[in-house]
Design an enzyme around this catalytic site. Structure first.
Site, PDB file in Angstrom:
ATOM      1  CE  LYS A 115     -14.210  -6.638  -4.668  1.00  0.00           C
ATOM      2  NZ  LYS A 115     -14.171  -6.341  -3.272  1.00  0.00           N
ATOM      3  CE  LYS A 164      -4.121  -2.003   0.513  1.00  0.00           C
ATOM      4  NZ  LYS A 164      -4.513  -2.631   1.785  1.00  0.00           N
ATOM      5  CE  LYS A 178      -6.982 -15.888  -6.905  1.00  0.00           C
ATOM      6  NZ  LYS A 178      -7.252 -15.955  -5.499  1.00  0.00           N
TER       7      LYS A 178
END
Ligand code: TRP
Length: 341
Positions: free
Chosen positions: A207, A122, A204
């Site tokens: 988002k 982050k 997979k």
């Protein structure tokens, strides 16, 4: 009889998990996470929380927060999470969380927080906002979990490190102030932890990465059909016993999730006989996908339109969570020695 029921309830093992309100769940979330919650709510005392405070560490702009919180509530409920069975609540409604977070900050060391993988990631993604909340994210997450003295935490692999840190904080706290908290562990029904492949043959459903190859619970029938029909295929096998390429195998995996039993076996037989027609297979998959997602999407829309119901869910959930939180915090303050009269 009532007392007996209450005793039984309190003897169930406690499960807690948090869901970030970052909007729009997809089939990966559905088969990976939500189906686990739905099964656990039958067998355990469950606390499922919308992690709205955590989202402030990365999304300081709160314009979309309300809509995102409503959506994540509605999508989980439409997928089978039952607010009557589990406590389903918002993190910010339980002030005890912030108090416990403060105490836990005294048993969390700067060095270990700085080494956390998610923190480093982050910090790299938002170099202009490396706030202390980002650094102590795992401390807040630990507070969420142990506020209910939960033992089991249904989360994916990416949360393993946070849980390991939670156990460290718990052990330090217990060592300093007495055995107050159990150690929390990641827990999932392994059969429910299905990896849902994306439609472009790689990885997979996710988002962030490949939205056009990911089926969202909010997708329209048309969007679903288009995404499925665009999935990669080829001319088909030429010789019996051919090895199935991964992008084809993925279509079978998806079919096994949403089609009636036997359907994927029939297409597999066609594959082995070299008579498979991928166009037909995708048409069938698209139709079954629409049949699967459509009713969930409509339920989500109905829930979102009913703000009174959503308010009731949040209030009811907060009540249940608060009852458990108050009891824990009474013990915590006592154990720490914050009692002067
Ligand atoms: N960190 C979790 C995630 O990114 C969300 C979360 C917040 C959580 N609090 C929690 C998960 C408590 C489990 C338990 O998905």
């Amino acid at each position: 009889m009532l007392i007996f029921a209450a005793l039984m309830y309190s003897e169930k093992a406690i499960v807690m998990s948090g869901i970030r309100p970052t909007g729009f769940l997809h089939l990966g979330n559905y088969f990976g996470a939500i189906r686990n919650y739905v099964r656990m709510q039958e067998a355990y005392e469950c606390y499922f929380m919308v992690a709205d405070l955590h989202s402030l560490t990365t999304h300081p702009d709160t314009k979309e927060l309300k809509a995102n919180v409503h959506r994540v509530l509605a999508e989980n409920i439409a997928s089978g999470l039952d607010p009557e069975k589990a406590a389903f609540y918002c993190q910010s409604h339980i002030y005890e969380t912030s108090e416990l977070y403060l105490y836990l900050n005294m048993v969390a060391y700067l060095g270990e927080l700085e080494k956390t993988t998610t923190f480093k990631e982050k910090a790299r993604q938002q170099p202009d906002n490396v706030n202390a909340g980002l650094l102590t994210y795992p401390v807040l997450q630990t507070a969420d979990i142990i506020l209910h003295r939960a033992k089991y935490v249904p989360v994916g692999k990416d949360q393993e490190q946070h849980l390991e840190m939670a156990r460290n904080f718990v052990n330090r706290f217990n060592h300093r102030y007495g055995e107050v908290f159990p150690e929390p562990y990641a827990f999932n029904y392994s059969a429910e932890l299905v990896k849902v492949p994306s439609l472009d043959g790689t990885g997979k459903m996710s988002k962030s990465e490949n939205q056009s190859a990911t089926i969202y619970l909010a997708d329209s029938d048309d969007q679903i059909r288009k995404k499925v029909m665009k999935a990669k295929t080829d001319e088909g096998p030429k010789t019996p016993g051919s090895i199935m390429p991964e992008y084809i195998r993925n279509l079978f995996t998806l079919m096994a999730l949403v089609s009636e039993p036997g359907v994927s076996a029939q297409f597999e037989a066609d594959f082995n006989a070299c008579t498979i027609r991928y166009g037909d297979m995708k048409k069938k998959l698209a139709a079954d996908m629409v049949r699967f997602v459509g009713p969930i999407r409509e339920k989500v829309e109905a829930i979102l339109a009913d703000e009174t119901y959503l308010k009731q869910v949040m209030e009811r959930g907060a009540e249940k969570a608060r009852a458990s939180a108050r009891e824990t915090m009474r013990i915590v303050r006592e154990a720490i020695g914050l009692h002067y009269y």
